[in-house]
Design an enzyme around this catalytic site. Structure first.
Site, PDB file in Angstrom:
ATOM      1  N   ARG A 135       0.867  -1.191   0.000  1.00 27.55           N
ATOM      2  CA  ARG A 135       0.000   0.000   0.000  1.00 27.55           C
ATOM      3  C   ARG A 135       0.900   1.237   0.000  1.00 27.55           C
ATOM      4  O   ARG A 135       1.739   1.397   0.888  1.00 27.55           O
ATOM      5  CB  ARG A 135      -0.888  -0.008   1.241  1.00 27.55           C
ATOM      6  N   HIS A 147      -3.102  11.312   0.313  1.00 28.17           N
ATOM      7  CA  HIS A 147      -2.721  10.967   1.686  1.00 28.17           C
ATOM      8  C   HIS A 147      -2.030  12.184   2.341  1.00 28.17           C
ATOM      9  O   HIS A 147      -0.817  12.199   2.549  1.00 28.17           O
ATOM     10  CB  HIS A 147      -1.787   9.747   1.660  1.00 28.17           C
ATOM     11  N   GLU A 186      -7.773   8.836   5.803  1.00 29.13           N
ATOM     12  CA  GLU A 186      -8.147   9.449   7.089  1.00 29.13           C
ATOM     13  C   GLU A 186      -8.798  10.828   6.971  1.00 29.13           C
ATOM     14  O   GLU A 186      -8.391  11.786   7.633  1.00 29.13           O
ATOM     15  CB  GLU A 186      -6.944   9.502   8.035  1.00 29.13           C
ATOM     16  N   ASN A 195      -7.651   2.416   9.491  1.00 29.59           N
ATOM     17  CA  ASN A 195      -6.351   2.480  10.137  1.00 29.59           C
ATOM     18  C   ASN A 195      -6.609   2.397  11.632  1.00 29.59           C
ATOM     19  O   ASN A 195      -7.182   3.312  12.226  1.00 29.59           O
ATOM     20  CB  ASN A 195      -5.640   3.790   9.795  1.00 29.59           C
ATOM     21  N   TYR A 208      -5.278   1.755  15.517  1.00 28.70           N
ATOM     22  CA  TYR A 208      -4.138   1.688  16.432  1.00 28.70           C
ATOM     23  C   TYR A 208      -4.545   1.557  17.887  1.00 28.70           C
ATOM     24  O   TYR A 208      -3.953   0.776  18.608  1.00 28.70           O
ATOM     25  CB  TYR A 208      -3.268   2.945  16.290  1.00 28.70           C
ATOM     26  N   GLU A 222      -4.012   0.051   8.069  1.00 30.28           N
ATOM     27  CA  GLU A 222      -2.851   0.313   8.922  1.00 30.28           C
ATOM     28  C   GLU A 222      -3.096  -0.297  10.281  1.00 30.28           C
ATOM     29  O   GLU A 222      -4.188  -0.151  10.844  1.00 30.28           O
ATOM     30  CB  GLU A 222      -2.613   1.825   9.118  1.00 30.28           C
TER      31      GLU A 222
END
Ligand SMILES: *[C@@H]1O[C@H](CO)[C@@H](O)[C@H](O)[C@H]1NC(C)=O
Ligand SMILES: *[C@@H]1O[C@H](CO)[C@@H](O)[C@H](O)[C@H]1NC(C)=O
Length: 519
Positions: A105, A149, A195, A337, A339, A412
């Site tokens: 990616r 991005h 995002e 994504n 985390y 991610e």
């Protein structure tokens, strides 16, 4: 680091706080073979973070070049050279191939392909991405491409205040079409934007990220320009419309011929109630609606979530009937994504001692402008080092139940470590191997439990310039010696672990040229 984060007093930077998790040795208990056939494993990067060569071959500045060159990144650094993938892509593709990933990616730099943001296409930009794509395919690796991005062309920021203007939608769509036209014969997975549910907060609410717009009392800085109570919603609205515009263009004009899939990539923090009181449960739900529902609700159900309409009122833009039709269902998959878990407390003044001890310095007041003052406060415990794989499971289940179980790519997921050049950029990252294994296992459990998750990408392939951390923290499977002109790559334990996972448990680690390591 703690002092710096406090000085900036921002939620994003507070993620820097909290101690390092205790590493534990990784035992490969699962492998890729446990997953359904066709499940895609990869690793990723983004253009500004990994390419370097910012002023080479016709590339012009993005708002991130302007930001870093004015000394605003957290460590004063920039990505002028960073990991230098622009010059080292062949070596990097070899590393990816040796690891055995299905996919890589990466993102295309808008100001490299169309340096002024609109108009002339840069032949050198076309050549670079053609080369990268061809090199990947020659090694049997699928390119998964993010079109935008964060590296917004400075020229368009100057011309019309960037994403605040609806002109952005047309310029973005034209740029996306250049990508479809030139690369779509070989690229089968497109993510329109990365995002879009955090970029408006960093850049237009808190003002800590480019283009640094905010207004008192919301911004972490005293911004000269901006309006934190209105601009984040406008920017997000335009990002959503830009996504829908490019996706519908792709579907109408390119998809049948090129046979690819298109989606977008959201930040998928999981908001967990700090206690099981009705107030905290409602506050966590509200956060999930405000953050993930901001995009998922219009995409799946049409219009913004009811709680946003109610709390934000007239500051929340409206869709025309035509726009809603375009937005609704405008994705083949959604990237997330993921985390951290964020603990949400409806009222931070009522934190009990135990919770205060638990959250410590990380308990912050995040007075989101779209909520009534002090209505929502939340504390963070998790950071980018602590493993909370249950949060990923909850997020996937939430998508399953609330948004009609969309196809999900985890675009991610990864763990940070503090960069330490003197230790060869901390090659002993067993904790990261364990982290990846835990999250991949959670992904498998969710998949077996009915989630439509179909891909998983480790962030990141290499240590790169991190948008929030500069070079203080790295997430790389491979470390990079940023002090050497060659930007030497170091294979970490986690790269070996991932290789073993991908190759079905057979540990076949790869030594870099001239570099020996022991197992
Ligand atoms: C932000 O915009 C709103 C709506 O136009 C306005 O009422 C408010 O005064 C503005 N705030 C600032 C700081 O300009
Ligand atoms: C599996 O899915 C069901 C329905 O969404 C849910 O109630 C349950 O908690 C899930 N179990 C696990 C282990 O994720």
């Amino acid at each position: 680091m703690m002092a710096a984060a406090k000085a900036l007093s921002s939620v994003l930077l507070l993620l820097l706080l909290v101690a390092v998790a205790t590493p534990e040795a990784a035992a490969a208990t699962i492998t890729k073979r446990d997953f359904p056939p066709g499940f895609i494993f990869g690793t990723g990067s983004s253009a500004y973070q990994i390419e370097g060569a910012v002023a080479e071959d016709g590339r012009k500045p993005s708002i991130w070049d302007t930001f870093t060159h004015s000394g605003h990144s957290v460590d004063g650094s920039n990505a002028d050279v960073t990991a230098d993938q622009y010059h080292k892509y062949k070596e990097d593709v070899k590393l990816l191939s040796d690891m055995g990933v299905d996919a890589y990616r990466f993102s295309i730099a808008w100001p490299r392909l169309i340096p002024d943001g609109r108009g002339a296409v840069n032949p050198k930009g076309l050549e670079y991405y053609n080369n990268l794509i061809d090199e990947l395919l020659a090694h049997g690796i699928q390119p998964h491409v993010t079109i935008y991005h964060f590296d917004f062309p400075q020229a368009l920021q100057d011309e019309y205040n960037g994403m605040l203007s609806r002109k952005f939608i047309d310029d973005y769509t034209a740029y996306a079409e250049v990508c479809f036209k030139n690369f779509g014969d070989r690229v089968k997975y497109w993510s329109t934007v990365n995002e879009p549910n955090i970029e408006p907060i960093g850049g237009y609410d808190q003002g800590i990220l480019p283009p640094r717009r905010c207004s008192f009392p919301f911004g972490a800085l005293s911004c000269d320009n901006g309006n934190s109570t209105t601009e984040p919603y406008i920017v997000a609205h335009h990002l959503l419309l830009a996504h829908a515009s490019a996706a519908s263009l792709y579907k109408e004009k390119y998809q049948a011929k090129q046979g690819g899939k298109i989606g977008l990539t959201l930040l998928g923090w999981w908001y967990e109630p700090a206690t099981q009181t009705p107030e905290d449960i409602a506050a966590a739900e509200r956060m999930n609606d405000f953050h993930v529902g901001w995009y998922m609700h219009p995409l799946v159900h049409g219009d913004y979530p009811p709680v946003m309409r109610k709390n934000v009122g007239s500051r929340l833009p409206s869709f025309t009937g035509e726009e809603l039709k375009r937005v609704l269902g405008s994705f083949d998959f959604v990237g997330f994504n993921h985390y951290i878990a964020v603990y949400v407390k409806a009222d931070l003044s009522k934190l009990d001692d135990e919770l205060r001890d638990y959250m410590g310095d990380a308990a912050v007041q995040y007075d989101m402008p779209f909520l009534k003052k002090n209505q929502l406060l939340f504390g963070l415990k998790s950071d980018f080092m602590t493993s909370t794989p249950w949060a990923l499971k909850k997020m996937l289940e939430h998508l399953q139940l609330k948004y009609k179980n969309p196809i999900v790519m985890i675009h991610e997921n990864g763990a940070a470590s503090i960069a330490d050049p003197s230790a060869g950029n901390a090659p002993d990252d067993e904790f990261r191997s364990q982290y990846l294994q835990d999250y991949i296992e959670a992904t498998l459990q969710s998949s077996r439990n009915g989630s439509n998750v179909q891909g998983y990408f480790v962030w990141s392939f290499l240590d790169v310039f991190e948008y929030l951390f500069g070079y203080r923290m790295g997430f790389g499977l491979y470390g990079v010696d940023f002090n050497s002109e060659e930007r030497t790559r170091y294979q970490r334990h986690s790269a070996k672990w991932f290789t073993s996972f991908l190759r079905g448990g057979e540990l076949r680690p790869v030594a870099l040229p001239g570099q020996a390591y022991s197992q």
